[in-house]
Design an enzyme around this catalytic site. Structure first.
Site, PDB file in Angstrom:
ATOM      1  N   GLN A  98       2.399  -1.955  -8.654  1.00  0.00           N
ATOM      2  CA  GLN A  98       2.530  -1.865  -7.261  1.00  0.00           C
ATOM      3  C   GLN A  98       1.889  -3.288  -6.741  1.00  0.00           C
ATOM      4  OE1 GLN A  98       1.845   2.472  -5.616  1.00  0.00           O
ATOM      5  NE2 GLN A  98       0.718   2.289  -7.437  1.00  0.00           N
ATOM      6  N   ASP A 101       0.327  -9.352  -5.913  1.00  0.00           N
ATOM      7  CA  ASP A 101      -0.600 -10.385  -5.895  1.00  0.00           C
ATOM      8  C   ASP A 101      -0.309 -11.415  -7.256  1.00  0.00           C
ATOM      9  OD1 ASP A 101      -1.730  -9.161  -8.234  1.00  0.00           O
ATOM     10  OD2 ASP A 101      -3.159  -8.190  -7.209  1.00  0.00           O
ATOM     11  N   HIS A 116       6.754  -3.321  -5.583  1.00  0.00           N
ATOM     12  CA  HIS A 116       6.806  -3.573  -4.193  1.00  0.00           C
ATOM     13  C   HIS A 116       6.816  -4.917  -3.825  1.00  0.00           C
ATOM     14  CE1 HIS A 116       4.123   0.433  -3.678  1.00  0.00           C
ATOM     15  NE2 HIS A 116       5.593   0.520  -3.669  1.00  0.00           N
ATOM     16  N   CYS A 124      15.663 -14.151   2.716  1.00  0.00           N
ATOM     17  CA  CYS A 124      16.328 -14.279   4.058  1.00  0.00           C
ATOM     18  C   CYS A 124      17.448 -12.848   4.314  1.00  0.00           C
ATOM     19  CB  CYS A 124      17.222 -15.415   4.067  1.00  0.00           C
ATOM     20  SG  CYS A 124      18.678 -15.439   5.502  1.00  0.00           S
ATOM     21  N   CYS A 142      15.154 -20.037   7.024  1.00  0.00           N
ATOM     22  CA  CYS A 142      16.096 -20.005   5.702  1.00  0.00           C
ATOM     23  C   CYS A 142      16.608 -21.558   6.058  1.00  0.00           C
ATOM     24  CB  CYS A 142      17.054 -18.890   5.963  1.00  0.00           C
ATOM     25  SG  CYS A 142      18.685 -19.102   4.814  1.00  0.00           S
ATOM     26  N   GLY A 182      -5.748   2.446 -11.281  1.00  0.00           N
ATOM     27  CA  GLY A 182      -6.173   2.071  -9.891  1.00  0.00           C
ATOM     28  C   GLY A 182      -5.289   2.277  -9.015  1.00  0.00           C
ATOM     29  N   THR A 183      -4.784   3.401  -8.954  1.00  0.00           N
ATOM     30  CA  THR A 183      -3.694   3.746  -7.899  1.00  0.00           C
ATOM     31  C   THR A 183      -4.166   4.889  -7.125  1.00  0.00           C
ATOM     32  OG1 THR A 183      -1.340   3.872  -6.960  1.00  0.00           O
ATOM     33  CG2 THR A 183      -1.934   4.490  -9.177  1.00  0.00           C
ATOM     34  N   GLU A 210     -11.994   6.755  -9.168  1.00  0.00           N
ATOM     35  CA  GLU A 210     -11.952   8.316  -8.399  1.00  0.00           C
ATOM     36  C   GLU A 210     -11.172   9.319  -9.202  1.00  0.00           C
ATOM     37  OE1 GLU A 210     -11.058   7.811  -4.215  1.00  0.00           O
ATOM     38  OE2 GLU A 210     -12.694   6.267  -3.992  1.00  0.00           O
ATOM     39  N   ALA A 226     -11.678  -0.446 -13.957  1.00  0.00           N
ATOM     40  CA  ALA A 226     -10.442  -0.846 -15.014  1.00  0.00           C
ATOM     41  C   ALA A 226     -10.794  -1.629 -16.111  1.00  0.00           C
ATOM     42  CB  ALA A 226      -9.275  -1.641 -14.204  1.00  0.00           C
TER      43      ALA A 226
HETATM   44  P1  OAD Z   1      -4.846   2.028  -2.853  1.00  0.00           P
HETATM   45  O1  OAD Z   1      -5.647   0.965  -2.150  1.00  0.00           O
HETATM   46  O2  OAD Z   1      -4.331   3.143  -1.799  1.00  0.00           O
HETATM   47  O3  OAD Z   1      -5.857   2.644  -4.089  1.00  0.00           O
HETATM   48  C1  OAD Z   1      -6.558   1.987  -4.918  1.00  0.00           C
HETATM   49  C2  OAD Z   1      -7.015   2.731  -5.865  1.00  0.00           C
HETATM   50  O4  OAD Z   1      -7.870   2.081  -6.793  1.00  0.00           O
HETATM   51  C3  OAD Z   1      -8.034   3.756  -5.358  1.00  0.00           C
HETATM   52  O5  OAD Z   1      -7.600   4.973  -5.949  1.00  0.00           O
HETATM   53  C4  OAD Z   1      -9.432   3.509  -6.099  1.00  0.00           C
HETATM   54  O6  OAD Z   1     -10.165   4.628  -6.155  1.00  0.00           O
HETATM   55  C5  OAD Z   1      -8.986   2.719  -7.221  1.00  0.00           C
HETATM   56  N1  OAD Z   1      -9.958   1.720  -7.701  1.00  0.00           N
HETATM   57  C6  OAD Z   1     -10.805   0.949  -6.936  1.00  0.00           C
HETATM   58  N2  OAD Z   1     -11.543  -0.077  -7.557  1.00  0.00           N
HETATM   59  C7  OAD Z   1     -11.020   0.373  -8.831  1.00  0.00           C
HETATM   60  C8  OAD Z   1     -11.482  -0.411 -10.107  1.00  0.00           C
HETATM   61  N3  OAD Z   1     -12.353  -1.511 -10.051  1.00  0.00           N
HETATM   62  N4  OAD Z   1     -11.116   0.157 -11.234  1.00  0.00           N
HETATM   63  C9  OAD Z   1     -10.177   1.228 -11.233  1.00  0.00           C
HETATM   64  N5  OAD Z   1      -9.740   1.742 -10.088  1.00  0.00           N
HETATM   65  C10 OAD Z   1     -10.219   1.117  -8.834  1.00  0.00           C
HETATM   66  O7  OAD Z   1      -4.019   1.068  -3.644  1.00  0.00           O
HETATM   67  P2  OAD Z   1      -2.237   1.459  -4.334  1.00  0.00           P
HETATM   68  O8  OAD Z   1      -2.480   2.762  -4.724  1.00  0.00           O
HETATM   69  O9  OAD Z   1      -2.081   0.309  -5.165  1.00  0.00           O
HETATM   70  O10 OAD Z   1       1.959  -1.625  -0.568  1.00  0.00           O
HETATM   71  O11 OAD Z   1      -1.544   1.173  -2.983  1.00  0.00           O
HETATM   72  C11 OAD Z   1      -0.333   1.754  -3.036  1.00  0.00           C
HETATM   73  C12 OAD Z   1       0.504   0.756  -1.951  1.00  0.00           C
HETATM   74  O12 OAD Z   1       0.006   0.869  -0.783  1.00  0.00           O
HETATM   75  C13 OAD Z   1       0.323  -0.910  -2.224  1.00  0.00           C
HETATM   76  O13 OAD Z   1       1.345  -1.071  -3.001  1.00  0.00           O
HETATM   77  C14 OAD Z   1       0.508  -1.241  -0.954  1.00  0.00           C
HETATM   78  C15 OAD Z   1       0.013  -0.351  -0.030  1.00  0.00           C
HETATM   79  O14 OAD Z   1       0.399  -0.196   1.155  1.00  0.00           O
HETATM   80  C16 OAD Z   1       2.449  -2.628  -0.547  1.00  0.00           C
HETATM   81  O15 OAD Z   1       1.879  -3.890  -0.597  1.00  0.00           O
HETATM   82  C17 OAD Z   1       4.019  -2.777  -0.440  1.00  0.00           C
END
Ligand code: OAD
Length: 237
Positions: A98, A101, A116, A124, A142, A182-183, A210, A226
């Site tokens: 997701q 970067d 994403h 464009c 563009c 890490g999501t 978490e 991670a």
């Molecule tokens: P979040 O910021 O919602 O969640 C980050 C997760 O990483 C949380 O569950 C933390 O507990 C976990 N975390 C933090 N540090 C960590 C570490 N060192 N090791 C392992 N886990 C760790 O991010 P996403 O779930 O990626 O959309 O968010 C989903 C989407 O929401 C993103 O892609 C973004 C955002 O809006 C776009 O950019 C389009």
């Protein structure tokens, strides 16, 4: 950190690493939610949706452009490297991320599905996508029609690219090992992927600092950073 079970990638014919912002956190890139999260500092309604871009494209472009030097100051960590090493030995190991970067690619990973989009591409509405990997935007307009270019990122309320989604679905349906890292699992449709993998019969692993929302989806829940968990889980990589 708890005791981490060891896994041997050779035991699995197809592997998917499914990553979110927590994968990049130890590189120094802020997550979106939780302490220090981007969406606490910035309202996505003002910076990360098409409506905001239509109202004030320069404000939205400034916000995303500023993220570029910040990301370039950061580097991939050992966790990224471990995934890259596993990929080098296993052609059927993919990353579905997701993250926008490009950190997986900077660590040498290939076979990356960017759900994403990417901070390093522009789009464009009429003339499609262009690469723009520099620290500042090469252009905001563009070159063919002169319209505003927007970052090639899936913003809130955008549809995900259908081809990218189909690729992700196919990979996950065929995965024998599926590792979520890490999501927060709150953004759909990506949040459905662990359920998809579990229903398709993959061994499902959860890596996060978490606890998961639905622990029953996972064969292994490994709480910790991670980099540390991946290091413990794949000692041979
Ligand atoms: P979040 O910021 O919602 O969640 C980050 C997760 O990483 C949380 O569950 C933390 O507990 C976990 N975390 C933090 N540090 C960590 C570490 N060192 N090791 C392992 N886990 C760790 O991010 P996403 O779930 O990626 O959309 O968010 C989903 C989407 O929401 C993103 O892609 C973004 C955002 O809006 C776009 O950019 C389009």
């Amino acid at each position: 950190m708890q005791n981490i079970p060891e896994l041997n990638p050779d035991d699995y014919s197809a592997i998917v690493f499914f990553t979110g912002a927590g994968m990049s956190a130890e590189s120094g890139i802020p997550t979106y939610r939780g302490a220090g999260g981007i969406w606490h500092e910035y309202r996505w309604e003002e910076y990360a949706c098409q409506d905001a871009f239509d109202v004030d494209p320069e404000k939205v472009l400034d916000f995303h452009e500023l993220r570029r030097p910040k990301v370039l100051e950061c580097n991939p960590h050992i966790g990224h490297e471990i995934i890259t090493r596993i990929q080098r030995k296993h052609p059927s190991c993919w990353i579905v991320t997701q993250n926008i970067d490009g950190m997986h690619q900077r660590s040498g990973s290939r076979n990356v599905v960017e759900l994403h989009g990417s901070l390093w591409r522009m789009r464009c509405s009429q003339h499609g996508i262009s690469e723009d990997p520099s620290v500042r935007y090469q252009t905001r307009r563009c070159s063919i029609c002169g319209n505003w270019l927007r970052p090639d990122i899936t913003w809130f309320n955008d549809m995900l690219d259908a081809v990218v989604m189909e690729k992700a679905h196919n990979l996950i349906n065929n995965a024998q090992l599926f590792i979520t890292i890490g999501t927060s699992g709150v953004v759909y449709p990506a949040a459905m992927f662990p359920r998809l993998a579990s229903d398709a019969g993959a061994k499902c692993v959860y890596i996060n600092t978490e606890t998961p929302g639905d622990e029953s989806l996972y064969d292994i829940v490994a709480l910790g950073k991670a980099s540390e968990v991946l290091n413990g889980m794949f000692p041979l990589a």
